[in-house]
Scaffold this motif. Structure first.
Motif, PDB file in Angstrom:
ATOM      1  N   ALA A   1       0.824  -1.201   0.000  1.00 53.79           N
ATOM      2  CA  ALA A   1       0.000   0.000   0.000  1.00 53.79           C
ATOM      3  C   ALA A   1       0.863   1.258   0.000  1.00 53.79           C
ATOM      4  CB  ALA A   1      -0.923  -0.012   1.219  1.00 53.79           C
ATOM      5  N   GLY A   2       1.926   1.262   0.794  1.00 50.04           N
ATOM      6  CA  GLY A   2       2.811   2.420   0.840  1.00 50.04           C
ATOM      7  C   GLY A   2       3.529   2.642  -0.478  1.00 50.04           C
ATOM      8  N   ALA A   3       3.991   1.551  -1.086  1.00 52.55           N
ATOM      9  CA  ALA A   3       4.679   1.676  -2.373  1.00 52.55           C
ATOM     10  C   ALA A   3       3.724   2.165  -3.448  1.00 52.55           C
ATOM     11  CB  ALA A   3       5.277   0.328  -2.768  1.00 52.55           C
ATOM     12  N   ALA A   4       2.494   1.643  -3.451  1.00 49.93           N
ATOM     13  CA  ALA A   4       1.513   2.063  -4.457  1.00 49.93           C
ATOM     14  C   ALA A   4       1.197   3.545  -4.328  1.00 49.93           C
ATOM     15  CB  ALA A   4       0.241   1.227  -4.306  1.00 49.93           C
ATOM     16  N   ALA A   5       1.013   4.012  -3.101  1.00 53.98           N
ATOM     17  CA  ALA A   5       0.713   5.434  -2.892  1.00 53.98           C
ATOM     18  C   ALA A   5       1.861   6.306  -3.390  1.00 53.98           C
ATOM     19  CB  ALA A   5       0.459   5.683  -1.406  1.00 53.98           C
ATOM     20  N   ALA A   6       3.096   5.858  -3.171  1.00 52.44           N
ATOM     21  CA  ALA A   6       4.246   6.646  -3.612  1.00 52.44           C
ATOM     22  C   ALA A   6       4.358   6.663  -5.135  1.00 52.44           C
ATOM     23  CB  ALA A   6       5.524   6.073  -2.995  1.00 52.44           C
ATOM     24  N   VAL A   7       4.041   5.537  -5.788  1.00 55.90           N
ATOM     25  CA  VAL A   7       4.085   5.492  -7.257  1.00 55.90           C
ATOM     26  C   VAL A   7       3.026   6.420  -7.848  1.00 55.90           C
ATOM     27  CG1 VAL A   7       3.656   4.023  -9.263  1.00 55.90           C
ATOM     28  CG2 VAL A   7       5.096   3.194  -7.408  1.00 55.90           C
ATOM     29  N   VAL A   8       1.839   6.407  -7.260  1.00 51.61           N
ATOM     30  CA  VAL A   8       0.785   7.324  -7.717  1.00 51.61           C
ATOM     31  C   VAL A   8       1.242   8.764  -7.575  1.00 51.61           C
ATOM     32  CG1 VAL A   8      -1.501   8.192  -7.154  1.00 51.61           C
ATOM     33  CG2 VAL A   8      -1.114   5.740  -7.315  1.00 51.61           C
TER      34      VAL A   8
ATOM     35  N   ALA B   1       8.608   4.398  -4.839  1.00 52.40           N
ATOM     36  CA  ALA B   1       7.969   3.198  -4.307  1.00 52.40           C
ATOM     37  C   ALA B   1       8.723   2.651  -3.106  1.00 52.40           C
ATOM     38  CB  ALA B   1       7.888   2.132  -5.402  1.00 52.40           C
ATOM     39  N   PHE B   2      10.040   2.677  -3.198  1.00 47.41           N
ATOM     40  CA  PHE B   2      10.846   2.168  -2.077  1.00 47.41           C
ATOM     41  C   PHE B   2      10.629   3.036  -0.839  1.00 47.41           C
ATOM     42  CE2 PHE B   2      14.632   1.812   0.487  1.00 47.41           C
ATOM     43  CZ  PHE B   2      14.818   0.446   0.537  1.00 47.41           C
ATOM     44  N   ALA B   3      10.656   4.364  -1.034  1.00 49.78           N
ATOM     45  CA  ALA B   3      10.461   5.267   0.101  1.00 49.78           C
ATOM     46  C   ALA B   3       9.066   5.101   0.695  1.00 49.78           C
ATOM     47  CB  ALA B   3      10.677   6.716  -0.354  1.00 49.78           C
ATOM     48  N   GLY B   4       8.050   4.938  -0.168  1.00 47.95           N
ATOM     49  CA  GLY B   4       6.690   4.756   0.332  1.00 47.95           C
ATOM     50  C   GLY B   4       6.548   3.481   1.147  1.00 47.95           C
ATOM     51  N   ALA B   5       7.182   2.402   0.669  1.00 49.95           N
ATOM     52  CA  ALA B   5       7.130   1.144   1.411  1.00 49.95           C
ATOM     53  C   ALA B   5       7.796   1.295   2.775  1.00 49.95           C
ATOM     54  CB  ALA B   5       7.810   0.043   0.599  1.00 49.95           C
ATOM     55  N   ALA B   6       8.932   1.982   2.808  1.00 48.94           N
ATOM     56  CA  ALA B   6       9.651   2.155   4.067  1.00 48.94           C
ATOM     57  C   ALA B   6       8.861   3.013   5.047  1.00 48.94           C
ATOM     58  CB  ALA B   6      11.020   2.787   3.794  1.00 48.94           C
ATOM     59  N   VAL B   7       8.279   4.109   4.546  1.00 42.74           N
ATOM     60  CA  VAL B   7       7.508   4.995   5.426  1.00 42.74           C
ATOM     61  C   VAL B   7       6.298   4.263   6.000  1.00 42.74           C
ATOM     62  CG1 VAL B   7       6.050   7.055   5.449  1.00 42.74           C
ATOM     63  CG2 VAL B   7       8.280   7.111   4.313  1.00 42.74           C
ATOM     64  N   ALA B   8       5.619   3.481   5.150  1.00 42.36           N
ATOM     65  CA  ALA B   8       4.447   2.745   5.624  1.00 42.36           C
ATOM     66  C   ALA B   8       4.835   1.727   6.689  1.00 42.36           C
ATOM     67  CB  ALA B   8       3.764   2.044   4.449  1.00 42.36           C
TER      68      ALA B   8
END
Length: 353
Positions: free
Chosen positions: A117-124, A142-149
């Protein structure tokens, strides 16, 4: 003077036989995975929208001719795809094994910690706000979004100085996933162009990714693998329960924190590169457990061999079944892993984790 040989304890003899049996099964498992990777690797270089004979594939690898179209396809398209399949499979499989171990949940996958979910939000965000359409460009988002989530899940799971128990972490992951997915869907549904650009990434694909993408995620995967291997003994201790683990000198909270970091690095990097591919992280650890048991000294190295073989097999089958078209890798992995998932849900051995 007559020497007396001490009698061997029956329990010690049984443990020795079990260890020897696990070692033999582990060797067979590694050999089978290596053969699968070799066969599917060569097959993947030959199969695709245009079939290329194996001798031409060998020529492309040993005597590359930039003027030969088949050589260009093999070296610049199919070799990077095979390399990325091995790297992503390895990362997803190991992340799944770590998540199942620390949550004691046999059905754990990157979705449980909101990584997808975090990676998807960051890609969007990368596509909508910055107009980035190249995978090599939005892979970092995507990597940053996954890490933050994942960090948000950990902070929520340990709020008010609570212990990071498996149940609390799972609930925190589910809550973060639902909230982030809802926000992502809201943005996508309001922008049709963005939706069509995003859906290609969201089904999970290895197509169109070059070696630059593999090189970008390789350092993160390497650190995740090293960290996971360093946690083998603490994870074995935690498998007997937190109280016993503390009794033998382990620190469960520190082990879970280290494992969570490894999961973020592994699952985040894999998802960023290829999109949310399911079933690899779920199926590979269980395949290894069925062969060698739950000892992490065998489990984690076994996953490092079986998971890449699983994803490479799925990728090749996806190209072979509907040739000359092809299934996206994420869909092919779901078709291959679906029966395994059903078998796991029906199995009484799930409760053994």
């Amino acid at each position: 003077m007559t020497s007396v040989t001490p009698a061997r304890s029956p329990l010690r003899s049984a443990a020795t036989r079990r260890a020897a049996g696990a070692s033999r099964r582990f060797a067979l498992l590694i050999a089978a995975a290596a053969i699968t990777i070799l066969v599917c690797g060569v097959g993947g270089l030959a199969l695709g929208s245009s079939e290329i004979p194996v001798p031409v594939v060998i020529d492309a690898l040993t005597a590359y001719d930039p003027g030969n179209t088949s050589h260009v396809i093999v070296v610049h398209s199919r070799v990077p795809r095979a390399v990325l399949a091995i790297l992503v499979g390895l990362a997803l499989g190991l992340a799944g094994a770590m998540m199942q171990s620390i949550t004691r949940n046999p059905l754990a996958d990157p979705g449980l910690f909101a990584v997808n979910a975090g990676a998807a939000a960051a890609v969007v965000t990368a596509i909508a706000v910055f107009g980035i359409l190249d995978p090599a460009g939005y892979v970092w988002f995507a990597f940053a979004g996954a890490a933050v989530a994942a960090v948000a899940v950990y902070l929520l799971g340990t709020a008010h100085r609570s212990a990071a128990t498996p149940a609390r972490m799972a609930l925190a992951g589910a809550a973060i996933s639902v909230a982030v997915a809802a926000a992502t869907d809201l943005v996508l549904l309001s922008n049709e162009t963005l939706f069509f650009q995003f859906r290609y990434w969201s089904v999970g694909s290895l197509q169109g990714r070059g070696l630059d993408v593999a090189a970008m995620i390789a350092p993160f995967v390497a650190v995740g693998v090293v960290l996971s291997i360093l946690l083998v003994r603490p994870l074995n201790a935690m498998a007997m329960g937190d109280d016993i683990a503390r009794g033998v000198g382990s620190r469960p909270a520190l082990t879970r924190a280290g494992a969570a970091i490894a999961v973020v690095l592994l699952a985040g990097a894999a998802t960023a590169a290829a999109g949310p591919i399911a079933f690899v992280g779920l199926a590979a650890p269980h395949i290894v457990r069925m062969a060698v048991g739950g000892d992490h000294r065998f489990l984690l190295p076994g996953v490092l061999a079986v998971a890449p073989a699983f994803l490479l097999l799925a990728d090749v089958l996806g190209r072979w079944i509907v040739a000359p078209a092809e299934l996206q890798t994420g869909i092919a992995a779901a078709i291959l892993g679906g029966p395994i998932f059903v078998a796991l849900v029906r199995s009484r051995r799930l409760a053994a984790l």
